[in-house]
Design an enzyme around this catalytic site. Sequence first.
Site, PDB file in Angstrom:
ATOM      1  N   HIS A  62       0.766  -1.302  -0.004  1.00 59.77           N
ATOM      2  CA  HIS A  62       0.070  -0.054   0.244  1.00 59.77           C
ATOM      3  C   HIS A  62       0.785   1.251  -0.012  1.00 59.77           C
ATOM      4  O   HIS A  62       0.351   2.334   0.421  1.00 59.77           O
ATOM      5  CB  HIS A  62      -0.992  -0.022   1.176  1.00 59.77           C
ATOM      6  CG  HIS A  62      -1.926  -0.978   0.995  1.00 59.77           C
ATOM      7  ND1 HIS A  62      -2.954  -1.159   2.101  1.00 59.77           N
ATOM      8  CD2 HIS A  62      -2.520  -1.621   0.001  1.00 59.77           C
ATOM      9  CE1 HIS A  62      -3.904  -2.091   1.728  1.00 59.77           C
ATOM     10  NE2 HIS A  62      -3.462  -2.529   0.464  1.00 59.77           N
ATOM     11  N   GLY A  82      -2.614  -9.083  12.800  1.00 60.40           N
ATOM     12  CA  GLY A  82      -3.073  -7.706  13.057  1.00 60.40           C
ATOM     13  C   GLY A  82      -3.792  -6.893  11.710  1.00 60.40           C
ATOM     14  O   GLY A  82      -3.596  -5.742  11.601  1.00 60.40           O
TER      15      GLY A  82
HETATM   16  P1  OAD Z   1      -7.543  -2.526  10.291  1.00 63.13           P
HETATM   17  O1  OAD Z   1      -7.947  -1.282  11.175  1.00 63.13           O
HETATM   18  O2  OAD Z   1      -8.977  -2.707   9.346  1.00 63.13           O
HETATM   19  O3  OAD Z   1      -7.718  -3.540  11.210  1.00 63.13           O
HETATM   20  C1  OAD Z   1      -6.608  -3.849  12.153  1.00 63.13           C
HETATM   21  C2  OAD Z   1      -6.868  -5.234  13.031  1.00 63.13           C
HETATM   22  O4  OAD Z   1      -5.690  -5.534  13.788  1.00 63.13           O
HETATM   23  C3  OAD Z   1      -7.902  -5.658  13.594  1.00 63.13           C
HETATM   24  O5  OAD Z   1      -8.462  -6.899  13.091  1.00 63.13           O
HETATM   25  C4  OAD Z   1      -7.751  -5.565  15.044  1.00 63.13           C
HETATM   26  O6  OAD Z   1      -8.520  -6.517  15.756  1.00 63.13           O
HETATM   27  C5  OAD Z   1      -6.339  -5.973  14.967  1.00 63.13           C
HETATM   28  N1  OAD Z   1      -5.333  -5.605  16.370  1.00 63.13           N
HETATM   29  C6  OAD Z   1      -5.522  -4.359  16.740  1.00 63.13           C
HETATM   30  N2  OAD Z   1      -4.719  -4.281  17.598  1.00 63.13           N
HETATM   31  C7  OAD Z   1      -3.888  -5.254  17.581  1.00 63.13           C
HETATM   32  C8  OAD Z   1      -2.843  -5.863  18.296  1.00 63.13           C
HETATM   33  N3  OAD Z   1      -2.126  -5.356  19.310  1.00 63.13           N
HETATM   34  N4  OAD Z   1      -2.225  -7.191  18.093  1.00 63.13           N
HETATM   35  C9  OAD Z   1      -2.740  -7.801  17.018  1.00 63.13           C
HETATM   36  N5  OAD Z   1      -4.068  -7.549  16.432  1.00 63.13           N
HETATM   37  C10 OAD Z   1      -4.488  -6.179  16.930  1.00 63.13           C
HETATM   38  O7  OAD Z   1      -6.198  -2.427   9.689  1.00 63.13           O
HETATM   39  P2  OAD Z   1      -5.818  -3.074   8.335  1.00 63.13           P
HETATM   40  O8  OAD Z   1      -6.111  -4.631   8.186  1.00 63.13           O
HETATM   41  O9  OAD Z   1      -4.435  -2.979   8.158  1.00 63.13           O
HETATM   42  O10 OAD Z   1      -5.525   0.583   3.137  1.00 63.13           O
HETATM   43  O11 OAD Z   1      -6.558  -2.626   7.089  1.00 63.13           O
HETATM   44  C11 OAD Z   1      -6.329  -2.761   5.875  1.00 63.13           C
HETATM   45  C12 OAD Z   1      -6.285  -1.651   4.965  1.00 63.13           C
HETATM   46  O12 OAD Z   1      -7.499  -0.658   5.178  1.00 63.13           O
HETATM   47  C13 OAD Z   1      -5.080  -0.552   5.198  1.00 63.13           C
HETATM   48  O13 OAD Z   1      -3.804  -0.935   4.728  1.00 63.13           O
HETATM   49  C14 OAD Z   1      -5.793   0.707   4.606  1.00 63.13           C
HETATM   50  C15 OAD Z   1      -6.947   0.639   5.276  1.00 63.13           C
HETATM   51  O14 OAD Z   1      -8.106   1.405   4.856  1.00 63.13           O
HETATM   52  C16 OAD Z   1      -5.529   1.771   2.503  1.00 63.13           C
HETATM   53  O15 OAD Z   1      -5.490   2.767   3.004  1.00 63.13           O
HETATM   54  C17 OAD Z   1      -5.594   1.325   1.137  1.00 63.13           C
END
Ligand code: OAD
Length: 272
Positions: A129, A197
Amino acid sequence: MHHPVEHDDLHAELARAAAMLRPADRVAVLTGAGISAESGLATFRGAGGLWEGHRVEDVATPWAFERSPEMVWRFYNARRAGLRAAQPNPGHLALVRLEERLGEGFALVTQNVDGLHRTAGSRHVLEIHGSLARVRCVGCGEVTHRSTEEPLPDLPRCHCGALLRPDVVWFHEPLPADVWAAAERAALACQCFLVVGTSAIVYPAAELIPLARSKGAKVIEVNLTRTPASTYADVSLCGPAGQILPELVSQLDGERGQGPPSPGGAHGCHHP
Ligand code: OAD
């Protein structure tokens, strides 16, 4: 923070995950914002997440930038500023140790634009990304490194006079083709795929999970909660990545007691 997971369950699941990871000499990892949460960076979704305070359409789409580059830059400059105080956490560092163990057999695919994997010392990092530490000219297309230590103007411009934009992928934009192709190759080639995560709902990133699985890779998920990726996971490790990953990698090196893998057992993660 309290997590509704039986400690014994987690212990057994960690042993199962270590047993899957130990024999693998090709491992791919997919990380999302959750791995940086313990570095003090907000995730996107959920309480206090970035998408709670901002509409995606206002700050992370090509037409948002056309309509209001000031608003988009305010969002990204704030994220660049937020990075100045952020350090890699034990989760990032555990993945560095995993790469040291595997060498060329290791690939780290990240959706994060915060650069913390590289700061931690990971080498084979595929930033699908993009990166907050780069800008791209909307006119001449030139991409330049701009350290997040350095504040940028409210509306930065290229030497050619055109506007600069963050070199990140916005919604409705394609991923960088070469980086994505390398991510797909890593998912197809690995024997073990670690998903850490991420809410696993943004495509095509989330596609890598069934792709790895389709070639027989064991899938290990690390998250605070269940996600769509849990369906594909052979083991779901429920807890903060900054605690789970160091424990998992330590078990590979036999630093901790390697109990016999438990047969099956309930997933530790609750439904959100
Ligand atoms: P999200 O904010 O959608 O998800 C974060 C995940 O991390 C969730 O499933 C939480 O449960 C988990 N989480 C939070 N704290 C944690 C911890 N300490 N240990 C383990 N897990 C934890 O973020 P992404 O999946 O990265 O894209 O989002 C994907 C994409 O959507 C991003 O790259 C961005 C966003 O919109 C773009 O901007 C194109």
